[in-house]
Write a protein that holds these residues in place. Sequence first.
Motif, PDB file in Angstrom:
ATOM      1  N   LEU A  77       0.880  -1.163   0.000  1.00  0.00           N
ATOM      2  CA  LEU A  77       0.000   0.000   0.000  1.00  0.00           C
ATOM      3  C   LEU A  77       0.919   1.215   0.000  1.00  0.00           C
ATOM      4  O   LEU A  77       1.780   1.338   0.873  1.00  0.00           O
ATOM      5  CB  LEU A  77      -0.901   0.008   1.234  1.00  0.00           C
ATOM      6  CG  LEU A  77      -2.020   1.054   1.242  1.00  0.00           C
ATOM      7  CD1 LEU A  77      -3.142   0.602   2.161  1.00  0.00           C
ATOM      8  CD2 LEU A  77      -1.555   2.431   1.623  1.00  0.00           C
ATOM      9  N   ILE A  88      -4.590   7.011  -0.634  1.00  0.00           N
ATOM     10  CA  ILE A  88      -4.027   5.773  -1.149  1.00  0.00           C
ATOM     11  C   ILE A  88      -3.741   5.962  -2.637  1.00  0.00           C
ATOM     12  O   ILE A  88      -4.654   6.171  -3.431  1.00  0.00           O
ATOM     13  CB  ILE A  88      -4.974   4.580  -0.920  1.00  0.00           C
ATOM     14  CG1 ILE A  88      -5.199   4.366   0.579  1.00  0.00           C
ATOM     15  CG2 ILE A  88      -4.416   3.311  -1.588  1.00  0.00           C
ATOM     16  CD1 ILE A  88      -6.264   3.318   0.907  1.00  0.00           C
ATOM     17  N   MET A  91      -2.834   0.220  -3.945  1.00  0.00           N
ATOM     18  CA  MET A  91      -2.781  -0.948  -3.073  1.00  0.00           C
ATOM     19  C   MET A  91      -2.908  -2.152  -3.986  1.00  0.00           C
ATOM     20  O   MET A  91      -3.858  -2.253  -4.760  1.00  0.00           O
ATOM     21  CB  MET A  91      -3.894  -0.948  -2.024  1.00  0.00           C
ATOM     22  CG  MET A  91      -3.782  -2.151  -1.096  1.00  0.00           C
ATOM     23  SD  MET A  91      -4.882  -2.113   0.337  1.00  0.00           S
ATOM     24  CE  MET A  91      -6.439  -2.580  -0.425  1.00  0.00           C
ATOM     25  N   LYS A 104      -7.155  -6.243   3.479  1.00  0.00           N
ATOM     26  CA  LYS A 104      -7.779  -5.798   4.734  1.00  0.00           C
ATOM     27  C   LYS A 104      -6.719  -5.458   5.773  1.00  0.00           C
ATOM     28  O   LYS A 104      -6.831  -4.453   6.476  1.00  0.00           O
ATOM     29  CB  LYS A 104      -8.709  -6.883   5.275  1.00  0.00           C
ATOM     30  CG  LYS A 104      -9.943  -7.090   4.442  1.00  0.00           C
ATOM     31  CD  LYS A 104     -10.773  -8.234   4.983  1.00  0.00           C
ATOM     32  CE  LYS A 104     -11.948  -8.514   4.063  1.00  0.00           C
ATOM     33  NZ  LYS A 104     -12.698  -9.704   4.482  1.00  0.00           N
ATOM     34  N   LEU A 107      -5.074  -2.143   4.985  1.00  0.00           N
ATOM     35  CA  LEU A 107      -5.955  -1.024   5.332  1.00  0.00           C
ATOM     36  C   LEU A 107      -6.028  -0.815   6.843  1.00  0.00           C
ATOM     37  O   LEU A 107      -6.015   0.331   7.312  1.00  0.00           O
ATOM     38  CB  LEU A 107      -7.355  -1.243   4.762  1.00  0.00           C
ATOM     39  CG  LEU A 107      -7.494  -1.031   3.262  1.00  0.00           C
ATOM     40  CD1 LEU A 107      -8.894  -1.408   2.799  1.00  0.00           C
ATOM     41  CD2 LEU A 107      -7.162   0.401   2.865  1.00  0.00           C
ATOM     42  N   ARG A 108      -6.100  -1.902   7.615  1.00  0.00           N
ATOM     43  CA  ARG A 108      -6.109  -1.763   9.085  1.00  0.00           C
ATOM     44  C   ARG A 108      -4.812  -1.089   9.554  1.00  0.00           C
ATOM     45  O   ARG A 108      -4.835  -0.220  10.424  1.00  0.00           O
ATOM     46  CB  ARG A 108      -6.282  -3.119   9.761  1.00  0.00           C
ATOM     47  CG  ARG A 108      -7.712  -3.628   9.763  1.00  0.00           C
ATOM     48  CD  ARG A 108      -7.903  -4.807  10.702  1.00  0.00           C
ATOM     49  NE  ARG A 108      -7.067  -5.940  10.334  1.00  0.00           N
ATOM     50  CZ  ARG A 108      -7.412  -6.899   9.467  1.00  0.00           C
ATOM     51  NH1 ARG A 108      -8.601  -6.860   8.897  1.00  0.00           N
ATOM     52  NH2 ARG A 108      -6.596  -7.892   9.209  1.00  0.00           N
ATOM     53  N   LYS A 111      -4.988   2.588   8.755  1.00  0.00           N
ATOM     54  CA  LYS A 111      -5.891   3.293   9.677  1.00  0.00           C
ATOM     55  C   LYS A 111      -5.187   3.579  10.999  1.00  0.00           C
ATOM     56  O   LYS A 111      -5.277   4.703  11.527  1.00  0.00           O
ATOM     57  CB  LYS A 111      -7.164   2.478   9.913  1.00  0.00           C
ATOM     58  CG  LYS A 111      -8.102   2.474   8.730  1.00  0.00           C
ATOM     59  CD  LYS A 111      -9.283   1.544   8.983  1.00  0.00           C
ATOM     60  CE  LYS A 111     -10.190   1.462   7.768  1.00  0.00           C
ATOM     61  NZ  LYS A 111     -11.324   0.519   7.979  1.00  0.00           N
ATOM     62  N   TYR A 137     -13.995  -1.692  -0.630  1.00  0.00           N
ATOM     63  CA  TYR A 137     -13.721  -0.569   0.265  1.00  0.00           C
ATOM     64  C   TYR A 137     -14.964  -0.176   1.074  1.00  0.00           C
ATOM     65  O   TYR A 137     -14.841   0.228   2.228  1.00  0.00           O
ATOM     66  CB  TYR A 137     -13.179   0.630  -0.516  1.00  0.00           C
ATOM     67  CG  TYR A 137     -11.785   0.405  -1.034  1.00  0.00           C
ATOM     68  CD1 TYR A 137     -10.696   0.373  -0.169  1.00  0.00           C
ATOM     69  CD2 TYR A 137     -11.539   0.221  -2.392  1.00  0.00           C
ATOM     70  CE1 TYR A 137      -9.411   0.151  -0.634  1.00  0.00           C
ATOM     71  CE2 TYR A 137     -10.253   0.005  -2.868  1.00  0.00           C
ATOM     72  CZ  TYR A 137      -9.189  -0.031  -1.980  1.00  0.00           C
ATOM     73  OH  TYR A 137      -7.922  -0.242  -2.443  1.00  0.00           O
TER      74      TYR A 137
END
Length: 185
Positions: A77, A88, A91, A104, A107-108, A111, A137
């Motif tokens: 990413l 972003i 990714m 996932k 993305l976690r 975040k 998403y």
Amino acid sequence: MNSCAQKQSFQIRDARLTEVEQLPAIEISAAQSFMSVPGLTWIATSDAMSADAHRKSIRTGTSWVAVNTMDTPVGFLTASVEHNDVHILEMSVASPWQGYGIGKALLRHLKQWALREKLTGITLTTFQEVPWNAPFYSKMGFVILSNKALDQRLASVLDREHSHGFPKGSRCAMRFDLRRIAHQK
């Protein structure tokens, strides 16, 4: 350990400058999924994000990789900080590694990083109808922004994408509001 279990074993860490040349190959592998999307098969043979763009994100601390048990990148990413948001840029997960939760996990990780940096949102542009794009998403808490809700930066990104061959109206901008989860802590 069987090969399936090995494929599921990965971790997320900061990308390294020594890995820059590996990242475009991951993006090209991931893009092969577009061979199954009518009208978008050309994406499978398009150029990947430049090594220079990856270097810039690595140097600014906004690039992460998913690595296998051999510490080899299998997904990434790459992002940039834009005002109070992190955007972003790309990714991608290598084709053989798709479906194991790497997207996932990336993305976690983003975040959590963005919360530590006290940013307020995560933005991206993506295809509205491709299942592993906007629908994915959306499941991760991102919301499609209406044209009226677009700031100049996101409107410009969508305009550039259209001028590079993406069909008009096929792309959208999305945002994840980090304040939602910041208040839960």
